[in-house]
Scaffold this motif. Structure first.
Motif, PDB file in Angstrom:
ATOM      1  N   LEU A 196      37.196 112.746 165.024  1.00  0.00           N
ATOM      2  CA  LEU A 196      36.388 113.478 163.813  1.00  0.00           C
ATOM      3  C   LEU A 196      37.120 114.172 162.856  1.00  0.00           C
ATOM      4  O   LEU A 196      38.181 114.822 163.320  1.00  0.00           O
ATOM      5  CB  LEU A 196      35.356 114.612 164.501  1.00  0.00           C
ATOM      6  N   MET A 197      36.844 114.285 161.786  1.00  0.00           N
ATOM      7  CA  MET A 197      37.515 115.022 160.576  1.00  0.00           C
ATOM      8  C   MET A 197      36.328 116.150 160.420  1.00  0.00           C
ATOM      9  O   MET A 197      35.437 115.703 159.791  1.00  0.00           O
ATOM     10  CB  MET A 197      37.860 114.382 159.336  1.00  0.00           C
ATOM     11  N   THR A 198      36.470 117.335 160.532  1.00  0.00           N
ATOM     12  CA  THR A 198      35.425 118.499 160.332  1.00  0.00           C
ATOM     13  C   THR A 198      35.584 119.204 159.273  1.00  0.00           C
ATOM     14  O   THR A 198      36.791 119.615 159.107  1.00  0.00           O
ATOM     15  CB  THR A 198      35.127 119.080 161.633  1.00  0.00           C
ATOM     16  N   TYR A 199      34.448 119.871 158.699  1.00  0.00           N
ATOM     17  CA  TYR A 199      34.561 120.710 157.630  1.00  0.00           C
ATOM     18  C   TYR A 199      33.416 121.605 157.899  1.00  0.00           C
ATOM     19  O   TYR A 199      32.244 121.381 158.196  1.00  0.00           O
ATOM     20  CB  TYR A 199      34.422 120.212 156.332  1.00  0.00           C
ATOM     21  N   GLU A 200      33.880 122.970 158.071  1.00  0.00           N
ATOM     22  CA  GLU A 200      32.909 124.115 157.986  1.00  0.00           C
ATOM     23  C   GLU A 200      33.131 125.225 157.248  1.00  0.00           C
ATOM     24  O   GLU A 200      34.399 125.527 156.992  1.00  0.00           O
ATOM     25  CB  GLU A 200      32.958 124.544 159.664  1.00  0.00           C
ATOM     26  N   ALA A 201      32.222 125.921 156.559  1.00  0.00           N
ATOM     27  CA  ALA A 201      32.046 126.834 155.652  1.00  0.00           C
ATOM     28  C   ALA A 201      30.847 128.055 155.681  1.00  0.00           C
ATOM     29  O   ALA A 201      29.882 127.284 155.760  1.00  0.00           O
ATOM     30  CB  ALA A 201      32.396 126.323 154.055  1.00  0.00           C
ATOM     31  N   GLU A 202      31.049 129.024 155.739  1.00  0.00           N
ATOM     32  CA  GLU A 202      30.007 129.982 155.545  1.00  0.00           C
ATOM     33  C   GLU A 202      29.801 130.713 154.218  1.00  0.00           C
ATOM     34  O   GLU A 202      30.915 130.853 153.580  1.00  0.00           O
ATOM     35  CB  GLU A 202      29.968 131.057 156.521  1.00  0.00           C
ATOM     36  N   PHE A 203      28.738 131.025 153.741  1.00  0.00           N
ATOM     37  CA  PHE A 203      28.520 131.515 152.471  1.00  0.00           C
ATOM     38  C   PHE A 203      27.125 132.154 152.540  1.00  0.00           C
ATOM     39  O   PHE A 203      26.233 132.084 153.171  1.00  0.00           O
ATOM     40  CB  PHE A 203      28.733 130.681 151.152  1.00  0.00           C
ATOM     41  N   GLU A 204      26.865 133.228 151.512  1.00  0.00           N
ATOM     42  CA  GLU A 204      25.880 133.968 151.294  1.00  0.00           C
ATOM     43  C   GLU A 204      25.087 133.492 149.970  1.00  0.00           C
ATOM     44  O   GLU A 204      25.841 133.492 149.028  1.00  0.00           O
ATOM     45  CB  GLU A 204      26.063 135.655 151.339  1.00  0.00           C
ATOM     46  N   HIS A 205      23.540 133.467 150.144  1.00  0.00           N
ATOM     47  CA  HIS A 205      23.126 133.136 148.767  1.00  0.00           C
ATOM     48  C   HIS A 205      21.594 133.672 149.299  1.00  0.00           C
ATOM     49  O   HIS A 205      21.042 133.412 150.400  1.00  0.00           O
ATOM     50  CB  HIS A 205      22.798 131.584 148.791  1.00  0.00           C
ATOM     51  N   ALA A 206      21.022 134.120 148.310  1.00  0.00           N
ATOM     52  CA  ALA A 206      19.414 134.755 148.126  1.00  0.00           C
ATOM     53  C   ALA A 206      19.556 135.613 149.453  1.00  0.00           C
ATOM     54  O   ALA A 206      18.147 135.548 149.989  1.00  0.00           O
ATOM     55  CB  ALA A 206      18.555 133.694 147.946  1.00  0.00           C
ATOM     56  N   GLY A 207      20.426 136.403 149.764  1.00  0.00           N
ATOM     57  CA  GLY A 207      20.131 137.289 150.719  1.00  0.00           C
ATOM     58  C   GLY A 207      20.233 136.811 152.336  1.00  0.00           C
ATOM     59  O   GLY A 207      19.781 137.579 153.174  1.00  0.00           O
ATOM     60  N   ALA A 208      20.673 135.351 152.217  1.00  0.00           N
ATOM     61  CA  ALA A 208      20.746 134.791 153.835  1.00  0.00           C
ATOM     62  C   ALA A 208      22.271 134.261 153.735  1.00  0.00           C
ATOM     63  O   ALA A 208      22.849 134.002 152.812  1.00  0.00           O
ATOM     64  CB  ALA A 208      19.863 133.707 153.876  1.00  0.00           C
ATOM     65  N   ARG A 209      22.769 134.045 155.143  1.00  0.00           N
ATOM     66  CA  ARG A 209      24.014 133.553 155.554  1.00  0.00           C
ATOM     67  C   ARG A 209      23.608 132.173 155.766  1.00  0.00           C
ATOM     68  O   ARG A 209      22.705 131.681 156.560  1.00  0.00           O
ATOM     69  CB  ARG A 209      24.437 134.240 156.707  1.00  0.00           C
ATOM     70  N   HIS A 210      24.403 131.423 155.283  1.00  0.00           N
ATOM     71  CA  HIS A 210      24.099 129.819 155.355  1.00  0.00           C
ATOM     72  C   HIS A 210      25.692 129.284 155.950  1.00  0.00           C
ATOM     73  O   HIS A 210      26.811 129.895 155.721  1.00  0.00           O
ATOM     74  CB  HIS A 210      24.003 129.172 153.931  1.00  0.00           C
ATOM     75  N   ARG A 211      25.393 128.284 156.662  1.00  0.00           N
ATOM     76  CA  ARG A 211      26.959 127.547 157.280  1.00  0.00           C
ATOM     77  C   ARG A 211      26.547 125.978 156.856  1.00  0.00           C
ATOM     78  O   ARG A 211      25.630 125.385 157.246  1.00  0.00           O
ATOM     79  CB  ARG A 211      27.035 127.632 158.635  1.00  0.00           C
ATOM     80  N   PHE A 212      27.675 125.567 156.258  1.00  0.00           N
ATOM     81  CA  PHE A 212      27.812 124.149 156.027  1.00  0.00           C
ATOM     82  C   PHE A 212      28.757 123.425 157.139  1.00  0.00           C
ATOM     83  O   PHE A 212      29.950 124.171 157.150  1.00  0.00           O
ATOM     84  CB  PHE A 212      28.480 123.917 154.571  1.00  0.00           C
ATOM     85  N   ALA A 213      28.270 122.397 157.605  1.00  0.00           N
ATOM     86  CA  ALA A 213      29.148 121.888 158.730  1.00  0.00           C
ATOM     87  C   ALA A 213      29.092 120.207 158.295  1.00  0.00           C
ATOM     88  O   ALA A 213      27.929 119.830 158.391  1.00  0.00           O
ATOM     89  CB  ALA A 213      28.522 122.154 160.050  1.00  0.00           C
ATOM     90  N   GLY A 214      30.046 119.522 158.174  1.00  0.00           N
ATOM     91  CA  GLY A 214      30.121 118.055 158.146  1.00  0.00           C
ATOM     92  C   GLY A 214      31.408 117.527 158.951  1.00  0.00           C
ATOM     93  O   GLY A 214      32.286 118.051 159.266  1.00  0.00           O
ATOM     94  N   GLU A 215      31.007 116.235 159.278  1.00  0.00           N
ATOM     95  CA  GLU A 215      32.178 115.457 160.083  1.00  0.00           C
ATOM     96  C   GLU A 215      32.373 114.034 159.424  1.00  0.00           C
ATOM     97  O   GLU A 215      31.177 113.315 159.235  1.00  0.00           O
ATOM     98  CB  GLU A 215      31.832 115.402 161.403  1.00  0.00           C
TER      99      GLU A 215
END
Length: 205
Positions: A83-102
């Motif tokens: 696997l080649m994995t990508y993960e990133a966290e960010f905040e938007h509209a008062g919520a915490r989000h996490r992007f995860a891809g492989e």
């Protein structure tokens, strides 16, 4: 990287179908930074830092993210799958989000090296592990060249050291691709050769 993406779905495949129908897309603009290339190569997970911006469906502005991670050719439970994995966290509209891809690197039937290394199966999570969207992102050859050019060796002391670091990364990348896509055909050929040669006890099966 960009591709069809939809909110309110659970899987990348479903998000891709809905995104194609609605025209919704997610775009990921990222830079991979390798701190120390020798540690990166020695690390079985081959982990580097990921930073950049993300464009969500229906949001007109880019949202920055930092402290993300990129991992190269991580072993998995699947036979021959890396696997080649990508993960990133960010905040938007008062919520915490996490992007995860492989990206799923495995030698299946046919020429699948390019699709495997340019296709990112992705999910978006909200406030922890609640899935809020999914889709499939892809990158073309020009985008792949730009991504490789964006990679940085953070601890390089000179341009020569930076060039050496990128050369070492290239060797690691090429070696893993060779192992993933060339070893199995060689094994198939060897097995076929053994079956074709009679043994003392008769034909091998």
């Amino acid at each position: 990287m960009s591709g069809p993406f939809a909110m309110g779905v659970d899987t990348p495949q479903e998000g891709e179908r809905v995104g194609r129908r609605t025209g919704w897309r997610l775009r990921l603009h990222s830079t991979v930074t390798i701190g120390n290339v020798d540690r990166f190569v020695a690390d079985p997970q081959h982990t580097a830092a990921l930073s950049g911006e993300i464009e969500l469906p229906g949001i007109t502005r880019r949202i920055p993210f930092r402290n993300g991670t990129f991992q190269l050719f991580v072993p998995s439970r699947g036979a021959g799958l890396r696997l080649m994995t990508y993960e990133a966290e960010f905040e938007h509209a008062g919520a915490r989000h996490r992007f995860a891809g492989e990206k799923r690197v495995r030698d299946d039937f046919g020429f699948d090296l390019m699709p495997d290394t340019t296709t990112l199966h992705s999910r978006l999570y909200r406030n922890g592990d609640a899935v809020e969207g999914g889709g499939v992102l892809r990158i073309g050859l020009a985008g792949l060249a730009r991504m490789i050019a964006s990679m940085r060796a953070r601890e390089a002391a000179s341009p020569d050291e930076a060039a050496r670091a990128m050369a070492v990364f290239g060797l690691l990348f090429g070696r893993n691709l060779r192992e993933a896509y060339l070893s199995r055909p060689q094994a198939w050929a060897e097995a076929a050769r053994r079956r074709a040669v009679p043994s003392e006890a008769g034909w091998e099966r």
